[in-house]
Scaffold this motif. Structure first.
Motif, PDB file in Angstrom:
ATOM      1  N   ASP A  66       0.851  -1.187   0.000  1.00  0.00           N
ATOM      2  CA  ASP A  66       0.000   0.000   0.000  1.00  0.00           C
ATOM      3  C   ASP A  66       0.892   1.244   0.000  1.00  0.00           C
ATOM      4  OD1 ASP A  66      -1.647   2.143   0.583  1.00  0.00           O
ATOM      5  OD2 ASP A  66      -2.638   1.165   2.272  1.00  0.00           O
ATOM      6  N   PRO A  67       0.839   2.094  -1.036  1.00  0.00           N
ATOM      7  CA  PRO A  67       1.730   3.248  -1.093  1.00  0.00           C
ATOM      8  C   PRO A  67       1.532   4.243   0.046  1.00  0.00           C
ATOM      9  CG  PRO A  67       0.151   3.323  -2.898  1.00  0.00           C
ATOM     10  CD  PRO A  67      -0.021   2.006  -2.201  1.00  0.00           C
ATOM     11  N   SER A  68       0.361   4.256   0.673  1.00  0.00           N
ATOM     12  CA  SER A  68       0.173   5.168   1.803  1.00  0.00           C
ATOM     13  C   SER A  68       0.930   4.671   3.035  1.00  0.00           C
ATOM     14  CB  SER A  68      -1.312   5.314   2.132  1.00  0.00           C
ATOM     15  OG  SER A  68      -1.842   4.103   2.644  1.00  0.00           O
ATOM     16  N   LYS A  69       1.280   3.394   3.043  1.00  0.00           N
ATOM     17  CA  LYS A  69       2.014   2.821   4.167  1.00  0.00           C
ATOM     18  C   LYS A  69       3.471   2.531   3.827  1.00  0.00           C
ATOM     19  CE  LYS A  69      -2.132   0.667   5.961  1.00  0.00           C
ATOM     20  NZ  LYS A  69      -2.854  -0.565   6.135  1.00  0.00           N
ATOM     21  N   ILE A  70       3.772   2.388   2.536  1.00  0.00           N
ATOM     22  CA  ILE A  70       5.132   2.043   2.095  1.00  0.00           C
ATOM     23  C   ILE A  70       5.546   3.021   1.002  1.00  0.00           C
ATOM     24  CG2 ILE A  70       6.625   0.219   1.200  1.00  0.00           C
ATOM     25  CD1 ILE A  70       4.456  -1.770   2.033  1.00  0.00           C
ATOM     26  N   PRO A  71       5.897   4.261   1.358  1.00  0.00           N
ATOM     27  CA  PRO A  71       6.213   5.233   0.319  1.00  0.00           C
ATOM     28  C   PRO A  71       7.570   5.024  -0.359  1.00  0.00           C
ATOM     29  CG  PRO A  71       6.459   6.209   2.478  1.00  0.00           C
ATOM     30  CD  PRO A  71       5.910   4.838   2.692  1.00  0.00           C
ATOM     31  N   LEU A  72       8.505   4.352   0.290  1.00  0.00           N
ATOM     32  CA  LEU A  72       9.824   4.146  -0.304  1.00  0.00           C
ATOM     33  C   LEU A  72      10.211   2.671  -0.269  1.00  0.00           C
ATOM     34  CD1 LEU A  72      11.752   7.167   1.216  1.00  0.00           C
ATOM     35  CD2 LEU A  72      10.941   6.911  -1.125  1.00  0.00           C
ATOM     36  N   PRO A  73       9.832   1.917  -1.281  1.00  0.00           N
ATOM     37  CA  PRO A  73      10.171   0.496  -1.311  1.00  0.00           C
ATOM     38  C   PRO A  73      11.624   0.290  -1.744  1.00  0.00           C
ATOM     39  CG  PRO A  73       8.875   1.069  -3.214  1.00  0.00           C
ATOM     40  CD  PRO A  73       8.996   2.311  -2.394  1.00  0.00           C
ATOM     41  N   VAL A  74      12.539   0.434  -0.798  1.00  0.00           N
ATOM     42  CA  VAL A  74      13.968   0.324  -1.107  1.00  0.00           C
ATOM     43  C   VAL A  74      14.504  -1.055  -0.752  1.00  0.00           C
ATOM     44  CG1 VAL A  74      14.348   2.794  -0.853  1.00  0.00           C
ATOM     45  CG2 VAL A  74      14.622   1.315   1.118  1.00  0.00           C
ATOM     46  N   ASP A  75      15.787  -1.222  -0.941  1.00  0.00           N
ATOM     47  CA  ASP A  75      16.488  -2.459  -0.603  1.00  0.00           C
ATOM     48  C   ASP A  75      15.914  -3.651  -1.357  1.00  0.00           C
ATOM     49  OD1 ASP A  75      18.386  -4.030   0.563  1.00  0.00           O
ATOM     50  OD2 ASP A  75      17.259  -4.367   2.394  1.00  0.00           O
ATOM     51  N   ILE A  76      16.023  -3.595  -2.676  1.00  0.00           N
ATOM     52  CA  ILE A  76      15.564  -4.678  -3.540  1.00  0.00           C
ATOM     53  C   ILE A  76      16.765  -5.519  -3.942  1.00  0.00           C
ATOM     54  CG2 ILE A  76      14.741  -5.157  -5.870  1.00  0.00           C
ATOM     55  CD1 ILE A  76      12.681  -3.127  -5.554  1.00  0.00           C
ATOM     56  N   SER A  77      16.603  -6.823  -3.905  1.00  0.00           N
ATOM     57  CA  SER A  77      17.662  -7.746  -4.322  1.00  0.00           C
ATOM     58  C   SER A  77      17.057  -8.854  -5.168  1.00  0.00           C
ATOM     59  CB  SER A  77      18.345  -8.365  -3.101  1.00  0.00           C
ATOM     60  OG  SER A  77      18.943  -7.369  -2.320  1.00  0.00           O
ATOM     61  N   ILE A  78      17.704  -9.152  -6.290  1.00  0.00           N
ATOM     62  CA  ILE A  78      17.291 -10.271  -7.128  1.00  0.00           C
ATOM     63  C   ILE A  78      18.154 -11.464  -6.753  1.00  0.00           C
ATOM     64  CG2 ILE A  78      17.151 -11.166  -9.486  1.00  0.00           C
ATOM     65  CD1 ILE A  78      16.671  -8.364 -10.475  1.00  0.00           C
ATOM     66  N   THR A  79      17.539 -12.639  -6.661  1.00  0.00           N
ATOM     67  CA  THR A  79      18.299 -13.845  -6.357  1.00  0.00           C
ATOM     68  C   THR A  79      19.320 -14.115  -7.455  1.00  0.00           C
ATOM     69  OG1 THR A  79      16.651 -15.256  -7.411  1.00  0.00           O
ATOM     70  CG2 THR A  79      16.420 -14.897  -5.034  1.00  0.00           C
ATOM     71  N   ARG A  80      20.358 -14.844  -7.120  1.00  0.00           N
ATOM     72  CA  ARG A  80      21.446 -15.109  -8.069  1.00  0.00           C
ATOM     73  C   ARG A  80      20.950 -15.782  -9.357  1.00  0.00           C
ATOM     74  NH1 ARG A  80      26.926 -15.032  -7.726  1.00  0.00           N
ATOM     75  NH2 ARG A  80      28.019 -16.420  -9.134  1.00  0.00           N
ATOM     76  N   ASP A  81      19.940 -16.648  -9.223  1.00  0.00           N
ATOM     77  CA  ASP A  81      19.424 -17.340 -10.414  1.00  0.00           C
ATOM     78  C   ASP A  81      18.389 -16.516 -11.176  1.00  0.00           C
ATOM     79  OD1 ASP A  81      17.174 -17.511  -8.798  1.00  0.00           O
ATOM     80  OD2 ASP A  81      17.201 -19.692  -8.661  1.00  0.00           O
ATOM     81  N   GLY A  82      18.039 -15.326 -10.665  1.00  0.00           N
ATOM     82  CA  GLY A  82      17.094 -14.450 -11.337  1.00  0.00           C
ATOM     83  C   GLY A  82      15.640 -14.869 -11.218  1.00  0.00           C
ATOM     84  N   LYS A  83      15.353 -15.822 -10.349  1.00  0.00           N
ATOM     85  CA  LYS A  83      13.984 -16.337 -10.242  1.00  0.00           C
ATOM     86  C   LYS A  83      13.164 -15.689  -9.132  1.00  0.00           C
ATOM     87  CE  LYS A  83      15.280 -20.820 -12.059  1.00  0.00           C
ATOM     88  NZ  LYS A  83      14.592 -20.997 -13.284  1.00  0.00           N
TER      89      LYS A  83
END
Length: 119
Positions: A66-83
């Motif tokens: 919910d953007p009203s509760k999560i305005p900055l969705p940071v710290d994204i990581s993709i798994t090594r296999d990309g899945k």
């Protein structure tokens, strides 16, 4: 969001995406041409793909919360296999995991509060 040619240091293509893209993560899987980012103030995930059969494209691919509760969705990581992709937005202590089997329609498969939130 801008795709750069790192050899010429010039923009190759500019994409219109929701919100303001934050950090961009590329899949480390050598078979993938996938990048994903989160957009500030919208809590949207944006996936970008390139390939020989299709042109480079970027589009909204999912909602982190919910953007009203999560305005900055940071710290994204993709798994090594990309899945898969994990996200821990600021101001929350909730970690979410998304299945990227279909990058154009990621599915949230896990959510856990990982720490108490101080006020």
């Amino acid at each position: 969001m801008v795709l750069w040619n790192l050899k010429t240091m010039k923009p190759t293509k500019v994409f219109t995406v929701p919100g303001a893209p934050l950090e961009i993560r590329w899949s480390l899987n050598p078979k993938d041409k996938l990048a994903i980012t989160a957009a500030a103030l919208t809590s949207k995930a944006v996936a970008g793909q390139a390939g020989r059969e299709r042109p480079v494209a970027a589009k909204e691919s999912g909602t982190i919360g919910d953007p009203s509760k999560i305005p900055l969705p940071v710290d994204i990581s993709i798994t090594r296999d990309g899945k898969g992709c994990g996200s821990t937005p600021s101001w929350t202590a909730t970690t979410r995991y998304f299945d990227l089997s279909n990058p154009e329609a990621p599915k949230q498969t896990y959510e856990k509060v990982t720490a108490s939130r101080s006020t």
